[in-house]
Design a protein around this motif. Structure first.
Motif, PDB file in Angstrom:
ATOM      1  N   ARG A 144     -12.098 -13.491   6.258  1.00  0.00           N
ATOM      2  CA  ARG A 144     -12.519 -12.218   5.662  1.00  0.00           C
ATOM      3  C   ARG A 144     -14.027 -12.026   5.790  1.00  0.00           C
ATOM      4  NH1 ARG A 144      -8.497  -9.396   3.253  1.00  0.00           N
ATOM      5  NH2 ARG A 144      -9.887  -8.218   1.910  1.00  0.00           N
TER       6      ARG A 144
ATOM      7  N   HIS B 199       0.810  -1.225   0.000  1.00  0.00           N
ATOM      8  CA  HIS B 199       0.000   0.000   0.000  1.00  0.00           C
ATOM      9  C   HIS B 199       0.848   1.282   0.000  1.00  0.00           C
ATOM     10  CE1 HIS B 199      -3.539  -2.375   0.503  1.00  0.00           C
ATOM     11  NE2 HIS B 199      -3.244  -2.783   1.721  1.00  0.00           N
TER      12      HIS B 199
ATOM     13  N   HIS C 225      -7.051  -7.158  10.672  1.00  0.00           N
ATOM     14  CA  HIS C 225      -6.480  -7.414   9.344  1.00  0.00           C
ATOM     15  C   HIS C 225      -6.576  -8.907   9.077  1.00  0.00           C
ATOM     16  CE1 HIS C 225      -3.583  -7.834   6.040  1.00  0.00           C
ATOM     17  NE2 HIS C 225      -3.152  -8.889   6.709  1.00  0.00           N
TER      18      HIS C 225
ATOM     19  N   ASP D  47      -5.308 -11.909   2.242  1.00  0.00           N
ATOM     20  CA  ASP D  47      -6.330 -11.936   1.193  1.00  0.00           C
ATOM     21  C   ASP D  47      -6.164 -13.046   0.168  1.00  0.00           C
ATOM     22  OD1 ASP D  47      -4.195 -10.905  -0.222  1.00  0.00           O
ATOM     23  OD2 ASP D  47      -5.044  -8.902  -0.431  1.00  0.00           O
TER      24      ASP D  47
HETATM   25 MG    MG Z   1      -5.788  -6.152   2.658  1.00  0.00          MG
END
Ligand code: MG
Ligand code: ATP
Length: 137
Positions: A85, A52, A115, A118
């Motif tokens: 998730r 990021h 968190h 993914d």
């Molecule tokens: Mg992420």
């Protein structure tokens, strides 16, 4: 079975929510197979969130992740990555489905309590970022 890396973020540890969040994982059939409480430096947070780096919120994100202790953990179960998730809910708590961790506990899109990895490749990378082979049984 699959494993994924989870982080209980500083906003949640500060409000003493670790147990309540862990209960959500366990009720969803995820097993906590490794867990420790650490306090990241902003540099370490930046290394973890390197993907990021170019995003406008990178500074805010790494500052927040270094603002207090976090609990890093490895969750195990069938489809652990997707299941985790699902239990976390959408990134922005305003969009998170009822009953999810972010719907119940998160304060904002930045301070969103948890968190979760993914994908299988990032899960593997993120687990080894925090845990050595000896800590994983
Ligand atoms: Mg992420
Ligand atoms: P995570 O990677 O933390 O599990 P995620 O995969 O749902 O969350 P990403 O898009 O990977 O979301 O963003 C990583 C983190 O960056 C988010 O969890 C959030 O804390 C922060 N973040 C994302 N978008 C914003 C934003 N618009 N403003 C501030 N922080 C943000």
């Amino acid at each position: 079975v699959e494993r994924t890396l989870s982080i209980i973020k500083p906003d949640a540890t500060k409000r003493n929510l670790t147990g309540k969040i862990n209960t959500k994982f366990e009720e969803a059939g995820l097993r906590i197979v490794a867990q420790k409480r650490i306090h990241l430096t902003q540099d370490q947070a930046g290394e973890f969130y390197a993907v990021h780096k170019e995003r406008p919120f990178f500074g805010e994100l790494t500052e927040f992740m270094a603002s207090g202790p976090v609990v890093v953990q490895v969750l195990e179960g069938e489809n652990a990555i997707a299941k985790n998730r699902e239990v976390m809910g959408a990134t922005n708590p305003a969009d998170a489905a009822a009953g999810t961790i972010r719907a119940e506990f998160a304060e904002s899109v930045g301070e969103n309590s948890v968190h979760g990895s993914d994908a299988p490749d990032t899960a593997k990378e993120e687990i080894s970022f925090f845990f050595s082979g000896l800590e994983l049984v």
